[in-house]
Design an enzyme around this catalytic site. Structure first.
Site, short mmCIF file in Angstrom:
data_model
loop_
_atom_site.label_atom_id
_atom_site.label_comp_id
_atom_site.label_asym_id
_atom_site.label_seq_id
_atom_site.Cartn_x
_atom_site.Cartn_y
_atom_site.Cartn_z
N ASP A 137 46.01 20.90 24.49
CA ASP A 137 45.10 21.92 23.96
C ASP A 137 45.13 23.17 24.80
O ASP A 137 44.88 24.27 24.30
CB ASP A 137 43.69 21.34 23.86
C1 LIG Z 1 49.62 19.68 18.38
S1 LIG Z 1 47.99 19.19 18.60
C2 LIG Z 1 47.77 19.17 20.34
C3 LIG Z 1 46.33 18.81 20.72
O1 LIG Z 1 45.43 19.64 20.03
C4 LIG Z 1 46.02 17.35 20.37
O2 LIG Z 1 46.75 16.50 21.24
C5 LIG Z 1 44.53 17.12 20.52
O3 LIG Z 1 44.04 16.91 21.62
C6 LIG Z 1 43.72 17.26 19.29
O4 LIG Z 1 42.34 17.13 19.55
P1 LIG Z 1 41.34 17.33 18.30
O5 LIG Z 1 39.98 17.08 18.90
O6 LIG Z 1 41.76 16.32 17.26
O7 LIG Z 1 41.52 18.77 17.84
#
Ligand SMILES: CSC[C@@H](O)[C@@H](O)C(=O)COP(=O)(O)O
Length: 369
Positions: A248
């Site tokens: 993220d």
């Molecule tokens: C290509 S998505 C990369 C990250 O956003 C993913 O690993 C993640 O942590 C998603 O978290 P989320 O809470 O589902 O948005």
């Protein structure tokens, strides 16, 4: 046909409501930033790249409908206000903040151009947002292929197949398509070099059990679902060649925020000598922050942990801590950071990305919106 988290054409934006997956494939139309912000906050759409794509395309929808203004200054102010609303929806992933900076500067630069009109400002912002879809898909295919080749060179020089463990959902349901960490798995599968995939359920939202498993079954990629608590045993007994996860926010020293549970996977991988990779586009990197200690970690509602499909499973009265992400220190990212620009050791990242010019001469450390 591949799974699509986002369906967009000029004047039409739909998201696949991921709260209803895998039982129901329901597309929801969005026509405003407010609707997109609410869908992002509710996690109907999620994943760092998909959040930025849906946010920016919702602004494009509003601008195409004539929102903002009158006058150039009022229009630019409107664009920036709408972008701030989207950035506030979920604080940990950097992609929306980066896109907001870029779109805000595109609007301001066009407004200052000799002969600019409200129409030309709207067109520039809309086109930038629309171009993000194609760029994300192109980046993901690069990440997949570069990551697959690097992983094979590092773990299997004799040309056999590899077994990869992944966490959360980083596939077509988190991006414009193909995915990041799941893109590496797709590329390995396309190369005929994937023995097996282990995907963790990823409590409490269950991105792995509900979304990644759905993608892997849909494309008939060999995979096994495990609980988060089985990851250590899988690395001890199931021949895991490498762990590949998404991100993220990757910061200047390579520390990485990703879905909760990533940090402990990295510790277990280190213990077992299993290379640990982070796969992320440069749009998920934030050179403004020196270390992971500066990353804001979103905390989600307690019901998302205590309840399952609307049924409470935890004892009444228990206190809950529900961070949506954790930070993996760069020294545990032993395989490397896979981007569309190449695969870098954490200590190489800053130099590699600083040299990369982005839209309109942007570099990754240009000021935020
Ligand atoms: C290509 S998505 C990369 C990250 O956003 C993913 O690993 C993640 O942590 C998603 O978290 P989320 O809470 O589902 O948005």
């Amino acid at each position: 046909m591949t799974l699509e988290a986002i369906r967009y054409s000029p004047g039409s934006l739909q998201i696949l409501d991921q709260l209803q997956l895998p039982e129901h494939c329901h597309y929801e139309a969005l026509s405003s930033v407010q609707q997109a912000s609410e869908a992002i906050r509710a996690m109907k759409v999620r994943g760092a790249p998909a959040i930025a794509l849906v946010g920016c395309l919702s602004l494009a929808m509003e601008l195409r409908a004539g929102a903002g203004g009158p006058g150039l200054a009022a229009l630019v102010a409107f664009v920036r206000d709408q972008l701030r609303l989207l950035v506030a929806a979920r604080p940990t992933a950097v992609n929306m903040a980066r896109a907001a900076r870029d779109l805000g500067q595109v609007a301001a630069q066009e407004a200052e151009r000799e002969g600019a009109t409200e129409e030309t400002v709207r067109e520039r912002v809309i086109r930038f947002a629309e171009d993000m879809l194609e760029k994300d898909l192109k980046d993901n295919r690069s990440i997949g292929d570069l990551g697959a080749r690097h992983l094979l060179e590092q773990t299997n020089p004799r040309g056999g197949k590899v077994t990869v463990l992944t966490h959360c959902n980083t596939g077509a349901l988190a991006t414009a398509g193909y995915g990041t960490a799941l893109g590496v798995i797709r590329s390995l599968h396309e190369m005929g070099r994937l023995e097996h995939t282990f995907c963790t359920e990823t409590r409490p939202y269950n991105q792995g059990a509900r979304l990644t498993a759905f993608e892997l079954v849909y494309e008939q990629i060999p995979a096994t679902l495990i609980t988060d608590s089985m990851a250590a045993a899988a690395m001890a007994h199931q021949g895991v060649s490498a762990v590949v996860v998404g991100a993220d926010r990757v910061v200047a020293n390579g520390d990485t925020a990703n879905k909760i549970g990533t940090y402990q996977l990295a510790i277990v991988a280190k213990h077992h000598g299993v290379p640990f990779y982070v796969a992320a586009p440069s749009s998920s990197c934030d050179l403004h922050l020196e270390t992971g200690k500066e990353i804001v970690i979103e905390e989600r509602p307690s019901q998302e942990l205590t309840d399952l499909n609307g049924v409470r499973i935890a004892a009444q009265g228990i206190r809950v801590w529900n961070p949506a992400f954790d930070v993996t220190p760069h020294e545990l990212i032993t395989g490397g950071i896979i981007t569309e620009l190449g695969v870098f050791a954490p200590e190489e990242l800053r130099g590699a990305l600083s040299a990369s010019v982005f839209s309109e001469g942007q570099t990754l450390d240009s000021p935020w919106v």
